[in-house]
Design a protein around this motif. Structure first.
Motif, PDB file in Angstrom:
ATOM      1  N   UNK A 116      52.902  40.701  45.849  1.00  0.00           N
ATOM      2  CA  UNK A 116      53.178  42.144  45.869  1.00  0.00           C
ATOM      3  C   UNK A 116      51.875  42.937  45.713  1.00  0.00           C
ATOM      4  N   UNK A 117      51.848  44.121  46.296  1.00  0.00           N
ATOM      5  CA  UNK A 117      50.625  44.929  46.325  1.00  0.00           C
ATOM      6  C   UNK A 117      50.074  45.215  44.926  1.00  0.00           C
ATOM      7  N   UNK A 118      50.937  45.557  43.973  1.00  0.00           N
ATOM      8  CA  UNK A 118      50.466  45.843  42.612  1.00  0.00           C
ATOM      9  C   UNK A 118      49.799  44.623  41.980  1.00  0.00           C
ATOM     10  N   UNK A 119      50.340  43.442  42.237  1.00  0.00           N
ATOM     11  CA  UNK A 119      49.782  42.212  41.665  1.00  0.00           C
ATOM     12  C   UNK A 119      48.396  41.946  42.242  1.00  0.00           C
ATOM     13  N   UNK A 120      48.276  42.025  43.570  1.00  0.00           N
ATOM     14  CA  UNK A 120      46.959  41.766  44.173  1.00  0.00           C
ATOM     15  C   UNK A 120      45.955  42.847  43.794  1.00  0.00           C
ATOM     16  N   UNK A 121      46.407  44.102  43.698  1.00  0.00           N
ATOM     17  CA  UNK A 121      45.502  45.181  43.289  1.00  0.00           C
ATOM     18  C   UNK A 121      44.975  44.957  41.874  1.00  0.00           C
ATOM     19  N   UNK A 122      45.852  44.583  40.959  1.00  0.00           N
ATOM     20  CA  UNK A 122      45.432  44.325  39.578  1.00  0.00           C
ATOM     21  C   UNK A 122      44.422  43.173  39.536  1.00  0.00           C
ATOM     22  N   UNK A 123      44.685  42.137  40.300  1.00  0.00           N
ATOM     23  CA  UNK A 123      43.775  40.993  40.330  1.00  0.00           C
ATOM     24  C   UNK A 123      42.407  41.396  40.877  1.00  0.00           C
ATOM     25  N   UNK A 124      42.388  42.048  42.022  1.00  0.00           N
ATOM     26  CA  UNK A 124      41.121  42.438  42.652  1.00  0.00           C
ATOM     27  C   UNK A 124      40.319  43.355  41.748  1.00  0.00           C
ATOM     28  N   UNK A 125      40.998  44.344  41.200  1.00  0.00           N
ATOM     29  CA  UNK A 125      40.271  45.315  40.386  1.00  0.00           C
ATOM     30  C   UNK A 125      39.793  44.723  39.070  1.00  0.00           C
ATOM     31  N   UNK A 126      40.531  43.770  38.507  1.00  0.00           N
ATOM     32  CA  UNK A 126      40.081  43.174  37.245  1.00  0.00           C
ATOM     33  C   UNK A 126      39.039  42.083  37.464  1.00  0.00           C
ATOM     34  N   UNK A 127      39.285  41.220  38.432  1.00  0.00           N
ATOM     35  CA  UNK A 127      38.419  40.066  38.617  1.00  0.00           C
ATOM     36  C   UNK A 127      37.192  40.338  39.482  1.00  0.00           C
ATOM     37  N   UNK A 128      37.321  41.231  40.444  1.00  0.00           N
ATOM     38  CA  UNK A 128      36.212  41.457  41.371  1.00  0.00           C
ATOM     39  C   UNK A 128      35.484  42.780  41.134  1.00  0.00           C
ATOM     40  N   UNK A 133      41.710  45.401  31.469  1.00  0.00           N
ATOM     41  CA  UNK A 133      43.169  45.519  31.552  1.00  0.00           C
ATOM     42  C   UNK A 133      43.626  46.893  31.082  1.00  0.00           C
ATOM     43  N   UNK A 134      42.979  47.409  30.044  1.00  0.00           N
ATOM     44  CA  UNK A 134      43.347  48.728  29.519  1.00  0.00           C
ATOM     45  C   UNK A 134      43.091  49.816  30.564  1.00  0.00           C
ATOM     46  N   UNK A 147      49.839  44.293  33.284  1.00  0.00           N
ATOM     47  CA  UNK A 147      48.588  44.005  34.004  1.00  0.00           C
ATOM     48  C   UNK A 147      48.176  42.557  33.758  1.00  0.00           C
ATOM     49  N   UNK A 148      48.226  42.113  32.528  1.00  0.00           N
ATOM     50  CA  UNK A 148      47.874  40.717  32.212  1.00  0.00           C
ATOM     51  C   UNK A 148      48.787  39.745  32.959  1.00  0.00           C
ATOM     52  N   UNK A 149      50.070  40.074  32.995  1.00  0.00           N
ATOM     53  CA  UNK A 149      51.032  39.218  33.699  1.00  0.00           C
ATOM     54  C   UNK A 149      50.727  39.195  35.202  1.00  0.00           C
ATOM     55  N   UNK A 150      50.395  40.344  35.774  1.00  0.00           N
ATOM     56  CA  UNK A 150      50.052  40.415  37.195  1.00  0.00           C
ATOM     57  C   UNK A 150      48.829  39.558  37.507  1.00  0.00           C
ATOM     58  N   UNK A 151      47.795  39.693  36.695  1.00  0.00           N
ATOM     59  CA  UNK A 151      46.561  38.934  36.935  1.00  0.00           C
ATOM     60  C   UNK A 151      46.827  37.438  36.787  1.00  0.00           C
ATOM     61  N   UNK A 152      47.601  37.066  35.783  1.00  0.00           N
ATOM     62  CA  UNK A 152      47.940  35.650  35.587  1.00  0.00           C
ATOM     63  C   UNK A 152      48.737  35.121  36.780  1.00  0.00           C
ATOM     64  N   UNK A 155      46.294  34.659  39.670  1.00  0.00           N
ATOM     65  CA  UNK A 155      45.449  33.482  39.439  1.00  0.00           C
ATOM     66  C   UNK A 155      46.221  32.193  39.691  1.00  0.00           C
ATOM     67  N   UNK A 156      47.444  32.126  39.191  1.00  0.00           N
ATOM     68  CA  UNK A 156      48.259  30.932  39.390  1.00  0.00           C
ATOM     69  C   UNK A 156      48.548  30.716  40.875  1.00  0.00           C
ATOM     70  N   UNK A 157      48.877  31.785  41.571  1.00  0.00           N
ATOM     71  CA  UNK A 157      49.172  31.690  42.996  1.00  0.00           C
ATOM     72  C   UNK A 157      47.948  31.212  43.783  1.00  0.00           C
ATOM     73  N   UNK A 158      46.798  31.786  43.502  1.00  0.00           N
ATOM     74  CA  UNK A 158      45.565  31.382  44.199  1.00  0.00           C
ATOM     75  C   UNK A 158      45.224  29.937  43.893  1.00  0.00           C
ATOM     76  N   UNK A 159      45.403  29.530  42.656  1.00  0.00           N
ATOM     77  CA  UNK A 159      45.105  28.153  42.254  1.00  0.00           C
ATOM     78  C   UNK A 159      46.010  27.173  42.985  1.00  0.00           C
TER      79      UNK A 159
END
Length: 164
Positions: A116-128, A133-134, A147-152, A155-159
């Motif tokens: 989902x878009x929110x999940x990928x956005x949270x990941x990109x913005x936090x990791x890249x 998270x705040x 946000x933590x759940x989205x990033x996790x 990460x799990x999906x990419x792994x």
């Protein structure tokens, strides 16, 4: 699918598929490559078709997917080249490293596009992009736990996609 059946299917459908692709992509060489790649996929995972229409439906679906993958790769490659130019990375990265990085970016893009878009956005913005998270929780109007759940989840999906 016996090799003779695949050979017959290729002989009957390849000219049609190449022509169909050429009308869509506008480049004879690209259409020929996509048609070959489509039949290569069929060679790797053979299947039987009850009719010519079923074969064409399958071939067009595979060809469309290959074209979309090719288009996405070009988009990622263009973004990578722009990032290199902006940050003067060209001199510091060998051709092999560039190819490896590009392959990883394409794989990451494909994985994130399945979320989902929110999940990928949270990941990109936090990791890249380095957002905390705040900060993301405030900007995305979500709680920090989400946000933590989205990033996790990302990460799990990419792994899972990267692990053999």
């Amino acid at each position: 699918m016996p090799s003779s059946a695949l050979e017959t299917l290729y002989r009957e459908q390849q000219p049609w598929l190449r022509s169909w692709l050429q009308r869509r992509v506008g480049c004879p060489a690209q259409a020929a490559d996509l048609a070959q790649d489509t039949f290569f996929k069929l060679l790797l995972k053979p299947r039987e078709f009850p009719s010519s229409n079923d074969a064409r439906a399958f071939l067009t679906t595979v060809a469309k997917g290959l074209y979309i993958d090719q288009w996405r790769r070009k988009q990622v490659e263009q973004a990578w080249l722009e990032a290199q130019a902006q940050h003067s990375l060209v001199d510091d990265v060998s051709a092999l490293q560039q190819a490896t990085i590009l392959d990883a970016l394409v794989l990451l893009d494909k994985a994130l596009s399945q979320l989902p878009e929110d999940v990928s956005e949270a990941f990109i913005r936090s990791q890249l992009q380095g957002y905390s998270y705040a900060e993301l929780a405030r900007e995305m109007k979500l709680c920090e736990r989400t946000i933590k759940r989205y990033v996790a989840k990302a990460l799990a999906h990419c792994t899972l996609l990267i692990e053999p």
